[in-house]
Design a protein around this motif. Structure first.
Motif, short mmCIF file in Angstrom:
data_model
loop_
_atom_site.label_atom_id
_atom_site.label_comp_id
_atom_site.label_asym_id
_atom_site.label_seq_id
_atom_site.Cartn_x
_atom_site.Cartn_y
_atom_site.Cartn_z
N ALA A 37 -76.09 7.20 57.13
CA ALA A 37 -75.80 6.80 58.51
C ALA A 37 -77.06 6.87 59.36
CB ALA A 37 -74.72 7.71 59.10
N LEU A 38 -77.87 7.91 59.17
CA LEU A 38 -79.12 8.04 59.93
C LEU A 38 -80.09 6.93 59.53
CD1 LEU A 38 -79.56 11.91 59.84
CD2 LEU A 38 -79.05 10.50 61.85
N HIS A 39 -80.20 6.68 58.25
CA HIS A 39 -81.11 5.63 57.76
C HIS A 39 -80.70 4.27 58.34
CE1 HIS A 39 -84.30 4.70 54.92
NE2 HIS A 39 -83.65 3.59 54.63
N ALA A 40 -79.40 4.00 58.35
CA ALA A 40 -78.91 2.73 58.90
C ALA A 40 -79.22 2.62 60.39
CB ALA A 40 -77.41 2.62 58.67
N ALA A 41 -79.32 3.76 61.07
CA ALA A 41 -79.64 3.76 62.50
C ALA A 41 -81.14 3.79 62.76
CB ALA A 41 -78.98 4.97 63.17
N GLY A 42 -81.94 3.76 61.70
CA GLY A 42 -83.39 3.70 61.86
C GLY A 42 -84.09 5.06 61.86
N VAL A 43 -83.34 6.13 61.57
CA VAL A 43 -83.93 7.47 61.52
C VAL A 43 -84.47 7.70 60.11
CG1 VAL A 43 -83.51 9.95 61.72
CG2 VAL A 43 -82.37 8.34 63.27
N MET A 44 -85.77 7.86 59.98
CA MET A 44 -86.39 8.05 58.67
C MET A 44 -86.78 9.51 58.42
SD MET A 44 -86.25 5.09 57.48
CE MET A 44 -85.61 3.64 58.27
N LYS A 45 -87.07 10.25 59.49
CA LYS A 45 -87.48 11.65 59.33
C LYS A 45 -86.26 12.55 59.42
CE LYS A 45 -89.95 15.28 61.69
NZ LYS A 45 -90.65 15.66 62.93
#
Ligand code: FES
Length: 101
Positions: A37-45
């Protein structure tokens, strides 16, 4: 980023799941892991390394390393790549060994 349309595969729309990331409201989808979910929202760290505090993100994505450790609902060292997202989760970036809140 999510694959919404594909020439061969079908990705039916699933229900949104609200959660917070470092205090900010976010939305994932039913069936996501926290890290997905974070990756899909653009959160990589997702965390920082223990010694040098370098950014860490998805690495193995199967629960075998410690790259995706985060603090979830006050619990440190949660492997977010294999932990299902649930409504209302409080997800926080983990620094070093993690601080329990
Ligand atoms: S990315 Fe390796 S355990 Fe999650």
């Amino acid at each position: 980023m999510r694959i919404e349309r594909h020439p061969i595969l079908d990705f039916p729309k699933k229900n949104d799941i609200p959660f917070t990331f470092d205090g900010s409201p976010m939305t994932g989808r039913e069936g996501d892991t926290i890290a997905a979910a974070l990756h899909a929202a653009g959160v990589m760290k997702l965390s920082e390394s223990i010694k040098h505090h370098r950014p860490r993100g998805f690495y193995c994505a199967i629960g075998n390393c410690s790259s995706c450790h985060m603090v979830v609902d006050g619990v440190a060292n949660v492997k977010t790549c294999v932990t299902p997202l649930k409504p209302g989760m409080d997800v926080r970036t983990q620094s070093g060994k993690g601080v329990v809140r």
